[in-house]
Scaffold this motif. Structure first.
Motif, PDB file in Angstrom:
ATOM      1  N   TYR A 359       0.830  -1.206   0.000  1.00  0.00           N
ATOM      2  CA  TYR A 359       0.000   0.000   0.000  1.00  0.00           C
ATOM      3  C   TYR A 359       0.868   1.262   0.000  1.00  0.00           C
ATOM      4  N   LEU A 360       1.885   1.284   0.842  1.00  0.00           N
ATOM      5  CA  LEU A 360       2.737   2.475   0.931  1.00  0.00           C
ATOM      6  C   LEU A 360       3.530   2.675  -0.358  1.00  0.00           C
ATOM      7  N   ASN A 361       3.969   1.582  -0.957  1.00  0.00           N
ATOM      8  CA  ASN A 361       4.694   1.679  -2.219  1.00  0.00           C
ATOM      9  C   ASN A 361       3.775   2.132  -3.349  1.00  0.00           C
ATOM     10  N   LEU A 362       2.527   1.679  -3.319  1.00  0.00           N
ATOM     11  CA  LEU A 362       1.552   2.129  -4.318  1.00  0.00           C
ATOM     12  C   LEU A 362       1.389   3.646  -4.263  1.00  0.00           C
ATOM     13  N   MET A 363       1.307   4.203  -3.055  1.00  0.00           N
ATOM     14  CA  MET A 363       1.181   5.657  -2.929  1.00  0.00           C
ATOM     15  C   MET A 363       2.450   6.356  -3.410  1.00  0.00           C
ATOM     16  N   ALA A 364       3.627   5.784  -3.095  1.00  0.00           N
ATOM     17  CA  ALA A 364       4.888   6.377  -3.544  1.00  0.00           C
ATOM     18  C   ALA A 364       4.964   6.376  -5.069  1.00  0.00           C
ATOM     19  N   GLU A 365       4.477   5.306  -5.697  1.00  0.00           N
ATOM     20  CA  GLU A 365       4.479   5.252  -7.156  1.00  0.00           C
ATOM     21  C   GLU A 365       3.541   6.297  -7.747  1.00  0.00           C
ATOM     22  N   MET A 366       2.405   6.529  -7.097  1.00  0.00           N
ATOM     23  CA  MET A 366       1.495   7.572  -7.574  1.00  0.00           C
ATOM     24  C   MET A 366       2.127   8.947  -7.423  1.00  0.00           C
ATOM     25  N   ARG A 367       2.813   9.179  -6.312  1.00  0.00           N
ATOM     26  CA  ARG A 367       3.486  10.475  -6.141  1.00  0.00           C
ATOM     27  C   ARG A 367       4.544  10.678  -7.231  1.00  0.00           C
ATOM     28  N   ALA A 368       5.320   9.632  -7.510  1.00  0.00           N
ATOM     29  CA  ALA A 368       6.363   9.730  -8.536  1.00  0.00           C
ATOM     30  C   ALA A 368       5.747   9.979  -9.910  1.00  0.00           C
ATOM     31  N   ALA A 369       4.633   9.308 -10.199  1.00  0.00           N
ATOM     32  CA  ALA A 369       3.975   9.494 -11.496  1.00  0.00           C
ATOM     33  C   ALA A 369       3.441  10.920 -11.639  1.00  0.00           C
ATOM     34  N   LEU A 370       2.893  11.459 -10.559  1.00  0.00           N
ATOM     35  CA  LEU A 370       2.408  12.839 -10.611  1.00  0.00           C
ATOM     36  C   LEU A 370       3.566  13.815 -10.779  1.00  0.00           C
ATOM     37  N   ASP A 371       4.669  13.568 -10.096  1.00  0.00           N
ATOM     38  CA  ASP A 371       5.847  14.425 -10.244  1.00  0.00           C
ATOM     39  C   ASP A 371       6.363  14.414 -11.676  1.00  0.00           C
ATOM     40  N   ALA A 372       6.262  13.243 -12.322  1.00  0.00           N
ATOM     41  CA  ALA A 372       6.796  13.087 -13.679  1.00  0.00           C
ATOM     42  C   ALA A 372       5.788  13.465 -14.760  1.00  0.00           C
ATOM     43  N   GLY A 373       4.580  13.841 -14.362  1.00  0.00           N
ATOM     44  CA  GLY A 373       3.555  14.174 -15.350  1.00  0.00           C
ATOM     45  C   GLY A 373       3.065  12.955 -16.106  1.00  0.00           C
ATOM     46  N   ALA A 374       3.097  11.779 -15.459  1.00  0.00           N
ATOM     47  CA  ALA A 374       2.750  10.526 -16.138  1.00  0.00           C
ATOM     48  C   ALA A 374       1.687   9.760 -15.355  1.00  0.00           C
ATOM     49  N   PHE A 375       0.772  10.455 -14.716  1.00  0.00           N
ATOM     50  CA  PHE A 375      -0.201   9.779 -13.879  1.00  0.00           C
ATOM     51  C   PHE A 375      -1.164   8.922 -14.698  1.00  0.00           C
ATOM     52  N   GLY A 376      -1.586   9.421 -15.839  1.00  0.00           N
ATOM     53  CA  GLY A 376      -2.493   8.652 -16.691  1.00  0.00           C
ATOM     54  C   GLY A 376      -1.892   7.322 -17.109  1.00  0.00           C
ATOM     55  N   GLU A 377      -0.618   7.319 -17.469  1.00  0.00           N
ATOM     56  CA  GLU A 377       0.078   6.091 -17.833  1.00  0.00           C
ATOM     57  C   GLU A 377       0.184   5.165 -16.632  1.00  0.00           C
ATOM     58  N   PHE A 378       0.430   5.717 -15.445  1.00  0.00           N
ATOM     59  CA  PHE A 378       0.479   4.899 -14.233  1.00  0.00           C
ATOM     60  C   PHE A 378      -0.849   4.186 -14.011  1.00  0.00           C
ATOM     61  N   VAL A 379      -1.955   4.902 -14.126  1.00  0.00           N
ATOM     62  CA  VAL A 379      -3.275   4.318 -13.888  1.00  0.00           C
ATOM     63  C   VAL A 379      -3.531   3.178 -14.870  1.00  0.00           C
ATOM     64  N   ARG A 380      -3.201   3.381 -16.138  1.00  0.00           N
ATOM     65  CA  ARG A 380      -3.395   2.327 -17.138  1.00  0.00           C
ATOM     66  C   ARG A 380      -2.596   1.084 -16.785  1.00  0.00           C
ATOM     67  N   ARG A 381      -1.327   1.276 -16.421  1.00  0.00           N
ATOM     68  CA  ARG A 381      -0.449   0.150 -16.093  1.00  0.00           C
ATOM     69  C   ARG A 381      -0.921  -0.556 -14.816  1.00  0.00           C
ATOM     70  N   PHE A 382      -1.367   0.228 -13.847  1.00  0.00           N
ATOM     71  CA  PHE A 382      -1.850  -0.334 -12.583  1.00  0.00           C
ATOM     72  C   PHE A 382      -2.991  -1.318 -12.835  1.00  0.00           C
ATOM     73  N   HIS A 383      -3.980  -0.910 -13.623  1.00  0.00           N
ATOM     74  CA  HIS A 383      -5.128  -1.782 -13.864  1.00  0.00           C
ATOM     75  C   HIS A 383      -4.736  -3.005 -14.693  1.00  0.00           C
ATOM     76  N   GLU A 384      -3.833  -2.829 -15.627  1.00  0.00           N
ATOM     77  CA  GLU A 384      -3.356  -3.969 -16.409  1.00  0.00           C
ATOM     78  C   GLU A 384      -2.659  -4.988 -15.516  1.00  0.00           C
ATOM     79  N   ASP A 385      -1.786  -4.514 -14.650  1.00  0.00           N
ATOM     80  CA  ASP A 385      -1.047  -5.408 -13.762  1.00  0.00           C
ATOM     81  C   ASP A 385      -1.995  -6.134 -12.800  1.00  0.00           C
ATOM     82  N   ARG A 386      -2.919  -5.398 -12.203  1.00  0.00           N
ATOM     83  CA  ARG A 386      -3.822  -6.007 -11.225  1.00  0.00           C
ATOM     84  C   ARG A 386      -4.717  -7.059 -11.871  1.00  0.00           C
ATOM     85  N   ALA A 387      -5.029  -6.857 -13.156  1.00  0.00           N
ATOM     86  CA  ALA A 387      -5.891  -7.814 -13.865  1.00  0.00           C
ATOM     87  C   ALA A 387      -5.118  -9.060 -14.315  1.00  0.00           C
ATOM     88  N   ARG A 388      -3.788  -8.996 -14.303  1.00  0.00           N
ATOM     89  CA  ARG A 388      -2.968 -10.110 -14.779  1.00  0.00           C
ATOM     90  C   ARG A 388      -3.137 -11.352 -13.922  1.00  0.00           C
TER      91      ARG A 388
END
Length: 390
Positions: A359-388
């Motif tokens: 859970y804590l790492n998931l939040m850190a990854e979201m913070r990093a994605a927002l910092d990098a301007g890549a939050f939309g890509e993070f969300v797409r990858r997150f759902h793909e991975d969780r569905a795997r």
């Protein structure tokens, strides 16, 4: 004391990055707060919480009032000294616990009368008493005393009229909390709680009234209390982004990894939930690739870790090197299955470490994605991975 600095906003959603400064430290948001109801996150040493990146944890006003009691806590200067945790702490007001007592409590305009679940003593919890207890606890974030509006009671779904009465009572209690908090000269921060059940117009009325009171931060309460997932998402999509942009927003008691990502998309900064720790004690692991139930017989001889990409102590051992990258110091699914089947306490301890780390790492990854301007890509990858799947 509370300072809130908005750092960046995702242009395609309401997701945002911010820095929250409290008396006991700085919190980077969005953030997940592990729940430590009785002054401890069950099964986890404070050192482990530090190592896995916990920035702020919860304590509970109701339970700590019952045990160990205010006289003991006062002797330690509050909850930080008592549990030896020197980062920020948020305390719930006790409203949810009172709600969960059901017929054992009686709500009036003044407060709630109930029998102590510890020794049967007759007790009276009011907005003023909640503020007094939380002042002794010295928590960095104090929550107003509110009535948690139920979704249903004994099969009866809460009506609009009932939700309004509950919401308006919470608003009156919010004013009393604010007055008592000021009288006590509490140097910490008091949050108001938006209520209104599953009715958007009531949520809006609650929100506007609380904003007019000018709290340092705001929470959305009364979700994840038994309502269908669609209703929870509907209210989560409605309320957070309508709260002031220059103040922190907290979604109480939520939820699954998918709920956290959805909540961040709606502008939520802070989350808490017992799910990662409670589920861990029942052999339920959260992973990047979906959820895993260790009690399933298919894990009996499986040499793999819970999550091949995870760097927690359960998966990667002390090396911190993931299994997928050649690390072999963690624990196998077979071993964790064995611990669970034997009732060994190490099993739920390792599961709790893993779930909180995830859970804590998931939040850190979201913070990093927002910092990098890549939050939309993070969300797409997150759902793909969780569905795997695992």
């Amino acid at each position: 004391m509370l300072q809130f600095e908005l750092l960046t906003q995702d242009p395609a959603s309401h997701a945002r990055r911010a820095r929250l400064v409290l008396r006991h430290g700085v919190v980077q948001t969005p953030v997940f707060m592990p729940v430590g109801t009785y002054g401890t996150v069950k099964g986890v040493m404070p050192r482990s919480l530090h190592e896995m990146g916990a920035q702020i944890i919860l304590g509970n006003t109701f339970h700590l009032w019952m045990r160990p009691g205010l006289d003991v806590l006062q002797g330690f200067g509050g909850l930080h000294g008592f549990e030896n945790w020197h980062k920020p702490i948020l305390t719930d007001s006790g409203g949810f616990q009172v709600w969960s007592l059901g017929e054992m409590r009686k709500i009036s305009e003044e407060g709630v009368k109930f029998a102590s679940p510890v020794n049967g003593d007759r007790l009276f919890l009011t907005p003023e008493v909640s503020m007094q207890i939380q002042t002794v606890l010295n928590s960095d974030i104090v929550m107003q005393f509110d009535e948690c509006t139920p979704y249903e009671t004994k099969g009866h779904v809460t009506t609009e009229r009932e939700a309004r009465a509950s919401m308006e009572l919470s608003l009156r209690w919010a004013r009393r909390c604010q007055a008592e908090f000021a009288r006590l000269q509490n140097p910490n921060a008091l949050f108001g709680i938006v209520q209104g059940g599953m009715f958007e117009h009531l949520r809006q009325e609650s929100l506007e009234a609380l904003v007019a009171m000018d709290f340092p931060g705001y929470a959305v309460g009364g979700v994840s209390v038994g309502e269908p997932k669609e209703d929870m998402q509907r209210i989560t999509a409605h309320t957070p982004h309508r709260l002031p942009a220059h103040k922190p927003r907290y979604l109480m008691g939520v939820g699954t990894p998918e709920d956290l990502v959805f909540g961040v998309q709606q502008g939520v900064d802070m989350f808490d939930c017992v799910m990662p720790t409670r589920n861990a004690r029942n052999g339920h692991y959260f992973t990047r690739f979906g959820d895993l139930k260790i009690r399933n017989a298919r894990h009996k001889a499986d040499p793999r870790p819970i999550d091949e990409t995870c760097t927690c102590h359960a998966c990667a051992g002390s090396s911190g090197v993931p299994w997928a990258e050649g690390g072999r110091e963690g624990f196998s699914r077979a071993y964790l299955h064995h611990l669970d089947r034997c009732g060994e306490m190490l099993g739920p301890m390792l599961a709790t470490v893993h779930n909180l780390h995830y859970y804590l790492n998931l939040m850190a990854e979201m913070r990093a994605a927002l910092d990098a301007g890549a939050f939309g890509e993070f969300v797409r990858r997150f759902h793909e991975d969780r569905a795997r799947g695992v």
